[in-house]
Design an enzyme around this catalytic site. Structure first.
Site, PDB file in Angstrom:
ATOM      1  N   ASP A  41      54.543  53.122  63.228  1.00 49.51           N
ATOM      2  CA  ASP A  41      55.906  52.785  62.464  1.00 49.51           C
ATOM      3  C   ASP A  41      57.273  52.749  63.580  1.00 49.51           C
ATOM      4  OD1 ASP A  41      54.356  53.250  60.237  1.00 49.51           O
ATOM      5  OD2 ASP A  41      55.512  54.985  59.555  1.00 49.51           O
ATOM      6  N   SER A  90      46.112  35.035  27.880  1.00 50.58           N
ATOM      7  CA  SER A  90      45.704  36.401  27.779  1.00 50.58           C
ATOM      8  C   SER A  90      44.176  36.590  27.307  1.00 50.58           C
ATOM      9  CB  SER A  90      46.395  37.179  26.413  1.00 50.58           C
ATOM     10  OG  SER A  90      46.122  36.664  25.359  1.00 50.58           O
ATOM     11  N   LYS A 123      40.932  46.052  35.127  1.00 52.05           N
ATOM     12  CA  LYS A 123      42.175  45.385  34.435  1.00 52.05           C
ATOM     13  C   LYS A 123      43.304  46.445  34.892  1.00 52.05           C
ATOM     14  CE  LYS A 123      43.633  43.709  30.198  1.00 52.05           C
ATOM     15  NZ  LYS A 123      44.926  44.254  30.113  1.00 52.05           N
TER      16      LYS A 123
HETATM   17  S1  IVH Z   1      42.762  37.425  33.818  1.00 55.14           S
HETATM   18  C1  IVH Z   1      42.532  33.656  31.529  1.00 55.14           C
HETATM   19  N1  IVH Z   1      42.257  39.460  35.210  1.00 55.14           N
HETATM   20  O1  IVH Z   1      45.594  41.364  31.366  1.00 55.14           O
HETATM   21  C2  IVH Z   1      42.552  35.150  31.878  1.00 55.14           C
HETATM   22  N2  IVH Z   1      43.871  39.626  33.596  1.00 55.14           N
HETATM   23  O2  IVH Z   1      45.451  40.212  28.356  1.00 55.14           O
HETATM   24  C3  IVH Z   1      43.950  35.412  32.403  1.00 55.14           C
HETATM   25  N3  IVH Z   1      45.310  41.813  33.554  1.00 55.14           N
HETATM   26  O3  IVH Z   1      48.187  39.031  31.205  1.00 55.14           O
HETATM   27  C4  IVH Z   1      43.982  36.991  32.690  1.00 55.14           C
HETATM   28  N4  IVH Z   1      44.027  42.704  35.239  1.00 55.14           N
HETATM   29  O4  IVH Z   1      48.551  40.677  32.953  1.00 55.14           O
HETATM   30  C5  IVH Z   1      43.040  38.904  34.345  1.00 55.14           C
HETATM   31  N5  IVH Z   1      41.664  41.425  36.541  1.00 55.14           N
HETATM   32  C6  IVH Z   1      42.343  40.808  35.568  1.00 55.14           C
HETATM   33  C7  IVH Z   1      43.444  41.321  34.891  1.00 55.14           C
HETATM   34  C8  IVH Z   1      44.214  40.745  34.088  1.00 55.14           C
HETATM   35  C9  IVH Z   1      45.000  42.747  34.501  1.00 55.14           C
HETATM   36  C10 IVH Z   1      46.284  41.472  32.485  1.00 55.14           C
HETATM   37  C11 IVH Z   1      47.173  40.191  32.768  1.00 55.14           C
HETATM   38  C12 IVH Z   1      47.000  39.428  31.573  1.00 55.14           C
HETATM   39  C13 IVH Z   1      46.338  40.452  30.623  1.00 55.14           C
HETATM   40  C14 IVH Z   1      45.530  39.684  29.753  1.00 55.14           C
END
Ligand code: IVH
Length: 388
Positions: A41, A90, A123
């Site tokens: 650091d 989503s 996720k």
């Molecule tokens: S893919 C086309 N991968 O979950 C698919 N989303 O309900 C687009 N999220 O708005 C999303 N981890 O904020 C994807 N490994 C992951 C994720 C992820 C968290 C969230 C993201 C998205 C929501 C979808």
């Protein structure tokens, strides 16, 4: 890895500044992306101060990608809207083993495939953003918003140390829009809340709220002091390079570019593989340094993803497998006293049965009389039940 030397190859300010930037970029990458710090650091601070000094003496030498430019610029009165050329969608959710088996069957049927290959990842419980890199330089960052239009949070995102301002390696495209999640690690959240407490400021309810609140600060200098992190997991626009053939190859390529990619991922086959990944991550969940609310399965091959396409606002090639909610609301029916074998007296809440964290809860301990008074728990109240 090249050994670190504190000696400049030259005393020329321009070259010295370039060398300092490269050293600091490397140190940031090791610290924030690889989580393997190599530069002490104190040495980092020394190099940083020297670069700041050169830049203040020679303002013409400042570049937008300089590590000194992450401190946050001017506050603004609002965030400009950003149109997402590729909508930010989503995910559909699944909860039970049956949901997962049904998802895999639907996918396999459409693809006429015996066994489908999936990329499994976490996720993350944060918020989605899109990072636009032109010729390797971060030019814009936007929130998801309603999926079609988000908000320009470039100035704030530039303060996140794990997000490179400049991509590295020799496969940098003309344009790439990296999508992923901004989140706050548990330890950073605890520290932030301790700081808030000391300053007699409002504490954040959870790391997700803290991340969202920090990213949407109108003053980027405040964001700069909020310890945010980022993981890449998707792609929007791409130009100047061929799209990788699989999702796992996409994430490998992101790693090469110097982007943070979570190591907790795997490619598996069929529903059995998906469920094994879910169980393995479920066992690890508590020990992960950040919060997740499930795992995500994505058909690995791009060409198969394209064949599956989308239904309304979610891809048919992906599914979020959510952990059961750990919080639910119910009614406090009664408070009774339990007398233990040692004579210890414990007040217990009798609850209207509620499904939380995968089980039905009918009773909850109130620990002792003080706790009952502190909570001001009264029969007939609506209460929040959290499984610990
Ligand atoms: S893919 C086309 N991968 O979950 C698919 N989303 O309900 C687009 N999220 O708005 C999303 N981890 O904020 C994807 N490994 C992951 C994720 C992820 C968290 C969230 C993201 C998205 C929501 C979808």
């Amino acid at each position: 890895m090249a050994p670190h030397t504190a000696q400049a190859p030259t005393d020329q300010p321009a070259e010295r500044a370039a060398w300092l930037r490269a050293e600091l970029d490397r140190a940031n990458y090791q610290y924030y992306v690889l989580d393997q710090p190599e530069l002490p650091d104190a040495e980092y601070d020394r190099l940083f101060l020297e670069l700041q000094r050169i830049e203040s003496e020679h303002p013409d030498l400042i570049t937008p990608e300089s590590p000194t430019q992450r401190v946050g610029g001017q506050a603004s009165s609002g965030f400009a809207p950003v149109h997402h050329a590729v909508p930010m969608l989503s995910l559909n959710n699944g909860f039970t083993d049956e949901d997962i088996v049904a998802f895999d069957k639907r996918v396999a049927d459409v693809l006429h495939s015996e066994s489908v290959e999936y990329a499994c990842e976490l996720k993350f419980d944060g918020l989605a953003i899109a990072l636009r890199y032109e010729n390797g330089r971060l030019v814009r960052a936007a929130t998801r918003g309603d999926g079609a239009t988000g908000e320009d949070v470039t100035q704030n995102v530039r303060t996140i140390r794990s997000i490179p301002l400049k991509l590295k390696g020799d496969r940098v495209p003309r344009l790439v829009e990296v999508r992923g999640e901004v989140l706050m690690f548990k330890r950073d959240f605890e520290r932030l809340n301790a700081r808030q407490r000391e300053a007699e400021q409002r504490e954040f309810a959870n790391p997700r709220n803290a991340a969202a609140g920090s990213l949407r600060q109108l003053d980027p200098r405040i964001t700069a002091h909020r310890p945010l992190s980022f993981f890449s997991y998707g792609i929007g626009e791409l130009d100047g390079i061929e799209m990788p053939g699989t999702h796992s190859a996409l994430l490998d390529w992101y790693g090469e570019l110097g982007l943070p990619v979570c190591a907790e991922r795997a490619t598996v086959n069929g529903a059995q593989g998906l469920l094994e990944f879910f169980r393995r991550i479920g066992e690890k969940r508590k020990s992960l340094p950040y919060e997740i609310d499930g795992v995500v399965y994505k058909v690995n091959r791009r060409e198969e993803q394209d064949r599956l396409g989308f239904v309304s606002r979610a891809p048919r090639f992906a599914l979020a497998h959510k952990f059961p909610a750990e919080e639910a609301m119910t009614e406090l029916l009664d408070i009774y006293v339990n007398v233990g074998r040692t004579g210890a007296i414990t007040p217990v809440a009798r609850l209207k049965p509620v499904f939380v964290g995968g089980v039905t809860v009918t009773n909850a301990t109130l620990h002792n009389e003080d706790e009952v008074r502190r909570k001001d728990a009264r029969i007939g109240d609506t209460v929040v039940v959290r499984r610990a």
